[in-house]
Design a protein around this motif. Structure first.
Motif, PDB file in Angstrom:
ATOM      1  N   GLU A  36       0.816  -1.211   0.000  1.00 21.30           N
ATOM      2  CA  GLU A  36       0.000   0.000   0.000  1.00 21.30           C
ATOM      3  C   GLU A  36       0.855   1.269   0.000  1.00 21.30           C
ATOM      4  N   GLN A  37       2.120   1.166   0.407  1.00 20.32           N
ATOM      5  CA  GLN A  37       3.008   2.324   0.418  1.00 20.32           C
ATOM      6  C   GLN A  37       3.841   2.442  -0.859  1.00 20.32           C
ATOM      7  N   ALA A  86      11.703  -4.823   5.224  1.00 16.44           N
ATOM      8  CA  ALA A  86      10.906  -3.811   5.919  1.00 16.44           C
ATOM      9  C   ALA A  86      10.529  -4.275   7.317  1.00 16.44           C
ATOM     10  N   ARG A  87      10.189  -3.328   8.164  1.00 21.43           N
ATOM     11  CA  ARG A  87       9.716  -3.642   9.508  1.00 21.43           C
ATOM     12  C   ARG A  87       8.477  -2.824   9.822  1.00 21.43           C
ATOM     13  N   ILE A  88       7.743  -3.249  10.816  1.00 22.24           N
ATOM     14  CA  ILE A  88       6.489  -2.588  11.179  1.00 22.24           C
ATOM     15  C   ILE A  88       6.748  -1.508  12.221  1.00 22.24           C
ATOM     16  N   GLU A  89       6.258  -0.324  11.937  1.00 22.96           N
ATOM     17  CA  GLU A  89       6.343   0.812  12.847  1.00 22.96           C
ATOM     18  C   GLU A  89       4.934   1.136  13.358  1.00 22.96           C
ATOM     19  N   HIS A  90       4.819   1.410  14.645  1.00 21.43           N
ATOM     20  CA  HIS A  90       3.542   1.835  15.224  1.00 21.43           C
ATOM     21  C   HIS A  90       3.577   3.342  15.436  1.00 21.43           C
ATOM     22  N   TYR A  91       2.673   4.048  14.763  1.00 19.22           N
ATOM     23  CA  TYR A  91       2.679   5.514  14.858  1.00 19.22           C
ATOM     24  C   TYR A  91       2.452   5.960  16.301  1.00 19.22           C
ATOM     25  N   LEU A  92       1.422   5.431  16.962  1.00 19.77           N
ATOM     26  CA  LEU A  92       1.269   5.600  18.401  1.00 19.77           C
ATOM     27  C   LEU A  92       1.980   4.424  19.046  1.00 19.77           C
ATOM     28  N   ALA A 140       5.034   0.697   7.316  1.00 21.29           N
ATOM     29  CA  ALA A 140       6.231  -0.063   6.959  1.00 21.29           C
ATOM     30  C   ALA A 140       7.396   0.907   6.831  1.00 21.29           C
ATOM     31  N   VAL A 141       8.511   0.567   7.463  1.00 25.10           N
ATOM     32  CA  VAL A 141       9.674   1.451   7.438  1.00 25.10           C
ATOM     33  C   VAL A 141      10.939   0.649   7.142  1.00 25.10           C
TER      34      VAL A 141
END
Length: 240
Positions: A48-49, A65-71, A106-107
């Motif tokens: 999606e990005q 890639a790795r998963i980032e949590h905005y909050l 994803a970052v």
């Protein structure tokens, strides 16, 4: 940084959340997600990005890639106090939010895997000096992304002091790590050369139409070009 339009969460996340809720003595949160489910989530986020990092816009893949949590998943009292003035509920349930697909991005590795001493993106954000500070810049908020600016030398910045702090300090997006400024400047130079060649062939009066088409093509591309933020920003300038 560009606006990210979220899609529906992957079925694997929905199924895993349901199983966790039904499993006695197991906390329903991200920490307890099976590795296979996390891989499915990463695949959905990367797609999606447009296969670019949500922050620095370097190329990412499902493999790296790795998963980032905005909050953040483990908010401190300091983080919650600062969040209370930002319009976001400071009393959010961290476990529930950790499984909210809309809270996931994803970052890239930000330098943590390569041993890069100067970290970027979530690797910089999670450093001790930054981890208690909530982000104001938000890739899921059009109004927030509209505040992001670029300079021709590749610098990313904002007139909003809090967003500018996020870009330059918390996420370290003007760092020399990965040559981010230089690479943004290089991507812009390639775009400028394409426009120059087009106008040389079709005349300067065709500039606006070319920029409009290029802006739409890039925005709708399944795989976005690296450093796409500076490209869309400059195309928008040229269309005025």
């Amino acid at each position: 940084m560009i606006f990210i339009k979220k899609r529906s969460e992957p079925r694997a996340l929905s199924d895993a959340r349901r199983v966790l809720r039904q499993t006695p003595d197991v906390v329903c949160n991200y920490d307890n997600l099976p590795p296979r489910t996390r891989r499915d989530i990463v695949g959905s986020l990367v797609a999606e990005q447009g296969e670019i990092c949500a922050y620095c816009m370097r190329r990412i893949s499902v493999q790296d890639a790795r998963i980032e949590h905005y909050l953040v998943r483990h908010p401190s009292d300091t983080y919650r106090r600062q969040l209370s003035g930002s319009g976001v509920r400071a009393d959010y349930d961290a476990d529930t939010k950790s499984l909210d697909y809309r809270n996931m991005l994803a970052v890239c590795d930000g330098g943590s895997d390569s041993g890069q001493p100067d970290r970027t993106c979530d690797a910089a954000r999670n450093a001790d000096r930054n981890k208690d500070v909530p982000l104001k810049v938000d890739p899921l908020n059009l109004g927030s992304i509209a505040q992001v600016r670029y300079r021709n030398d590749g610098t990313v910045w904002s007139e909003d002091s809090d967003i500018n702090r996020d870009l330059d300090k918390l996420l370290n997006l003007n760092s020399r790590a990965f040559s981010l400024k230089e690479n943004r400047r290089g991507a812009l130079a390639v775009l400028s050369k394409k426009l120059e060649d087009h106008c040389r062939t079709h005349g300067p009066q065709s500039k606006r139409n070319w920029c409009d088409k290029m802006h739409k093509d890039i925005s709708n591309a399944t795989q976005k070009p690296e450093y796409v933020g500076i490209l869309l920003w400059k195309l928008g300038k040229w269309m005025k």
